[in-house]
Design an enzyme around this catalytic site. Structure first.
Site, PDB file in Angstrom:
ATOM      1  N   GLY A 352       0.922  -1.141   0.243  1.00 44.67           N
ATOM      2  CA  GLY A 352       0.024  -0.058   0.033  1.00 44.67           C
ATOM      3  C   GLY A 352       0.815   1.241   0.101  1.00 44.67           C
ATOM      4  O   GLY A 352       2.343   1.345  -0.011  1.00 44.67           O
ATOM      5  N   CYS A 353       0.258   2.293  -0.123  1.00 45.90           N
ATOM      6  CA  CYS A 353       1.125   3.594   0.005  1.00 45.90           C
ATOM      7  C   CYS A 353       1.752   3.853   1.155  1.00 45.90           C
ATOM      8  O   CYS A 353       2.742   4.550   1.297  1.00 45.90           O
ATOM      9  CB  CYS A 353       0.081   4.891  -0.236  1.00 45.90           C
ATOM     10  SG  CYS A 353      -1.273   5.119   0.927  1.00 45.90           S
ATOM     11  N   THR A 354       1.287   3.027   2.492  1.00 49.35           N
ATOM     12  CA  THR A 354       2.144   3.177   3.541  1.00 49.35           C
ATOM     13  C   THR A 354       3.099   2.347   4.002  1.00 49.35           C
ATOM     14  O   THR A 354       3.911   2.286   5.063  1.00 49.35           O
ATOM     15  CB  THR A 354       1.120   3.483   4.902  1.00 49.35           C
ATOM     16  OG1 THR A 354       0.316   2.461   4.719  1.00 49.35           O
ATOM     17  CG2 THR A 354       0.137   4.779   4.629  1.00 49.35           C
TER      18      THR A 354
END
Length: 379
Positions: A352-354
């Protein structure tokens, strides 16, 4: 008593009255050989750093106006440096390309571009441990000790969102719960947490940003030379002091690409950590961490690595997976997926983006989270 001695005493008294410092003046060394920008660059840095708080001792090529120990060899310069440190004739020394033993690594100090705020990078050179996660745990302690030597009484700690970050976070939470007193920083991004995003790096969200040494080294380069084209490091305080559990020499490292402003700042940094007694603080911090079961937590980490096996686990019947579970470290991602498969929960890994995520069916998300918490793969 000769006129020369009387004159020297009077000058020392006058200097003490002017500075308010009536104790013995601290001496900080600087080796002047090995810079990619030449000896003059280092001498210019020493000149910029001249002040009334501490004296600068040059080792290598000297210069008028400074106490100097002459040599034309870097290896010999390091021997002189070590001798002066061990005899207590200098309180700290700034040098380049010095090899620390395993267990010692340096805490860098940068000025971040977003807010112009200072931040410590723990760590930037050296090797705290040959195990990445264990090394980052130790780097946390080294960073806290360094911050306290700079008179930051309650430094906040953030963990850079790199490989191993979630494992580090989990162990630090356990260490904190067991009595080691420190404070986590909270990310400035909406999702918060102690694992820092790139934005937090630029904003200096924590006082101490925990990284592995190779990543820290890269960050130092970017922060120091992003506005010069890369070959001249113009900002910050250098790679900083070597810190360890029981290490007494105060040796600070500079990159060979460091410009005169960084040399000057590094000398100031050396003075501050010497006066702040960084070595004693590191010893105390490490002792506090050990009292909070540090050794047991690190041994548990090693045992987990040794017993982790790539056993064949058959995946359950495939189903739609749209629910995301964040917080599993990338190094544990495969284990997390297999653990869920064992319990009959179909799961896939993703990014994911994190950071890394585990994907499961929406109806099974809570059950999956409980399983991962139970086996220690999710905080």
């Amino acid at each position: 008593m000769s006129k020369k001695i009387i004159s020297k005493v009077l000058l020392e008294v006058a200097d003490a009255i002017e500075t308010g410092n009536f104790g013995k003046k601290v001496k900080v060394g600087l080796t002047t050989l090995g810079s990619e920008h030449g000896v003059d660059n280092l001498l210019q840095g020493a000149t910029l750093a001249k002040n009334s708080l501490f004296d600068i001792v040059l080792i290598g090529q000297g210069q008028e106006g400074f106490e100097s120990y002459e040599t034309e060899n870097e290896e010999e310069a390091h021997k002189i440096m070590e001798d002066l440190l061990d005899k207590g004739e200098i309180a700290a020394c700034v040098t380049m390309h010095y090899n620390f033993p395993i267990g010692i690594s340096t805490v860098g100090r940068v000025v971040t571009p977003s807010r112009g705020k200072e931040m410590l990078l723990a760590t930037t050179t050296g090797t705290s441990s040959t195990n990445r996660v264990e090394g980052m745990i130790k780097n946390t302690i080294y960073g806290i000790a360094t911050a306290k030597s700079l008179r930051i009484e309650k430094p906040t700690v953030g963990i850079a969102n790199i490989e191993g970050a979630r494992q580090v976070e989990k162990i630090l939470i356990e260490l904190k719960e067991s009595g080691y007193d420190f404070e986590f920083a909270t990310s400035q991004r909406a999702d918060g947490g102690a694992v820092m995003r790139g934005n937090d790096l630029l904003m200096a969200t924590p006082d101490v940003m925990v990284v592995d040494s190779l990543t820290g080294n890269l960050f130092m380069k970017v922060f120091s030379a992003f506005n010069t084209g890369g070959d001249y490091e113009a900002q910050g305080y250098g790679y900083g002091p070597g810190v360890g559990e029981d290490y007494d020499r105060r040796i600070l490292i500079l990159s060979r690409a460091s410009g005169a402003p960084v040399v000057a700042n590094s000398l100031k940094y050396a003075y501050e950590i010497a006066v702040g007694e960084i070595n004693e603080l590191a010893r105390k911090e490490y002792g506090k961490a050990k009292e909070a079961n540090l050794d047991a937590l690190l041994n548990k980490l090693k045992e987990k690595k040794e017993t982790s096996q790539s056993e064949e686990v058959k995946a359950p019947e495939k189903e739609i997976v749209t629910a995301q579970i964040a917080g599993v470290d990338i190094m544990d991602l495969e284990d997390a997926t297999k653990e869920l498969w064992k319990r009959g929960i179909y799961a896939e890994s993703g990014m994911g983006c994190t950071g890394p995520i585990v994907l499961v069916n929406t109806d099974k998300k809570l059950q999956a989270e409980e399983v991962l918490k139970e086996v220690g793969l999710l905080s």
